[in-house]
Design an enzyme around this catalytic site. Structure first.
Site, PDB file in Angstrom:
ATOM      1  N   ARG A 246       0.919  -1.133  -0.077  1.00  0.00           N
ATOM      2  CA  ARG A 246      -0.054   0.006   0.121  1.00  0.00           C
ATOM      3  C   ARG A 246       0.990   1.129   0.095  1.00  0.00           C
ATOM      4  NH1 ARG A 246      -3.570  -2.967  -1.433  1.00  0.00           N
ATOM      5  NH2 ARG A 246      -5.675  -3.094  -0.622  1.00  0.00           N
ATOM      6  N   GLU A 275      -3.777   7.315  -4.210  1.00  0.00           N
ATOM      7  CA  GLU A 275      -4.385   7.000  -5.434  1.00  0.00           C
ATOM      8  C   GLU A 275      -5.688   7.505  -5.901  1.00  0.00           C
ATOM      9  OE1 GLU A 275      -4.211   2.568  -5.434  1.00  0.00           O
ATOM     10  OE2 GLU A 275      -2.228   2.687  -4.887  1.00  0.00           O
ATOM     11  N   HIS A 293      -1.392   0.389  -9.929  1.00  0.00           N
ATOM     12  CA  HIS A 293      -1.970  -0.569  -9.019  1.00  0.00           C
ATOM     13  C   HIS A 293      -2.361  -1.704  -9.821  1.00  0.00           C
ATOM     14  CE1 HIS A 293      -4.010  -0.944  -4.681  1.00  0.00           C
ATOM     15  NE2 HIS A 293      -3.538  -2.244  -5.340  1.00  0.00           N
TER      16      HIS A 293
END
Length: 332
Positions: A246, A275, A293
């Site tokens: 993350r 994000e 991602h």
């Protein structure tokens, strides 16, 4: 006998047969809401009062927002299970769920291969410094003018894994095929069988002696910015850093400064702090490989994840237990 009700938060993209099969044991419903405010109002209206299990996707945060204390407090009293389709579950406040007697599950091993594949791709790309010449090539400058510095081979390099869970252990096996040796840091050492012979080291030793540092730990209050200015100062000069966990486990401002100083030679990132926004200092640096991602972005893995999550729903309905409860609720 009335069937229990299952609430779908998000979309089923692949495992339609498995999802539709749940209709034999439960009534399947979806929210009408398209925002957090609307969803909270829908909860308060009693629309979900018969719901006992919810299936949720990562993308459903666009409708519900984070599953935090505010939201959990308005969920129907009969909702006792949340089946989350993802390995990481930082969008869910597990403590709040536990307080309200809600069990949470994730899909821990379904993502291991695909995420470790992207991890290895980023390690190789960052070590070899491919990104600078990939940019130059698209701009009509071949390798670059002047050519970039020579890259580095993975053979003989020490891979340091911070967070030796399923993805980390999968990565270790892939890295071994490229001649890398692995050391790791967890809160506690793994068994010899699970560690696969990898060396257990302290956190500081991991930082000081790793040629490549891979971040594979979950994001929570304790791990947020676990890698920041102080940690970069302890690393080998010229270290390569890869993050597929993350974004917020690493302080991106501190990373940009470490790259500018040359402390970090290059890095490969699949995840970011905010994000879909990416720190402009990372975008501007040609020594940073960026992937948006995509760690689990394959047909096969997305299908496995959906099926696993549906199995958690089925287990909750039929047995009153989850197949893969999150770590914080193992004894709940």
């Amino acid at each position: 006998m009335t069937k229990p009700t299952v609430l779908l938060l998000g979309e089923i993209d692949h495992a339609h047969k498995e999802w539709n099969a749940l209709s034999s044991i439960a009534e399947l419903i979806e929210p009408k809401a398209r925002s957090r405010e609307e969803f909270i109002q829908e909860c308060k209206s009693g629309a979900f009062d018969k719901v006992s299990v919810a299936y949720r996707t990562f993308q459903s945060v666009a409708i519900t927002g984070l599953i935090d204390e505010e939201l959990v407090a308005v969920l129907p009293e009969g909702l006792k299970f949340i089946a989350h389709n993802g390995a990481g579950y930082d969008q869910i406040d597990v403590h709040a769920c536990t307080k309200h007697d809600i069990r949470v599950s994730n899909v821990p091993t379904a993502v291991d291969d695909a995420t470790a594949d992207v991890n290895m791709f980023l390690i190789l790309g960052a070590l070899r410094g491919f990104n600078t010449s990939m940019i130059a090539l698209r701009n009509g400058h071949w390798k670059g003018s002047p050519p970039p510095p020579l890259g580095h081979d993975p053979q003989g390099k020490v891979l340091g894994i911070l967070g030796m869970g399923g993805i980390g252990r999968n990565l270790m096996k892939k890295a071994a095929a490229f001649g890398m040796t692995t050391q790791y840091y967890n809160r506690s050492p793994l068994s010899e069988e699970l560690s696969g012979g990898a060396k257990y080291v302290t956190f500081d030793e991991l930082l000081a002696t790793s040629d490549v540092l891979s971040l594979n730990l979950p994001l929570n209050k304790q791990t947020r910015h676990i890698i920041s200015t102080k940690e970069f100062e302890k690393m080998k000069k010229g270290v390569v850093i890869v993050n597929t966990a993350r974004g917020a486990v690493m302080d991106e401002d501190a990373l940009v400064k470490a790259l500018d100083k040359g402390t970090v030679w290059s890095c490969g990132l699949d995840v970011f702090e905010e994000e879909p926004k990416v720190h402009p200092g990372l975008v501007a640096n040609p020594n940073v490989m960026l992937v948006p991602h995509m760690g689990t972005w394959t047909v096969e893995t997305q299908t496995k994840m959906e099926i696993w999550c549906i199995e958690n729903v089925r287990s909750a309905v039929e047995k009153g237990v989850l197949k893969s409860p999150v770590g914080e609720q193992k004894d709940f």
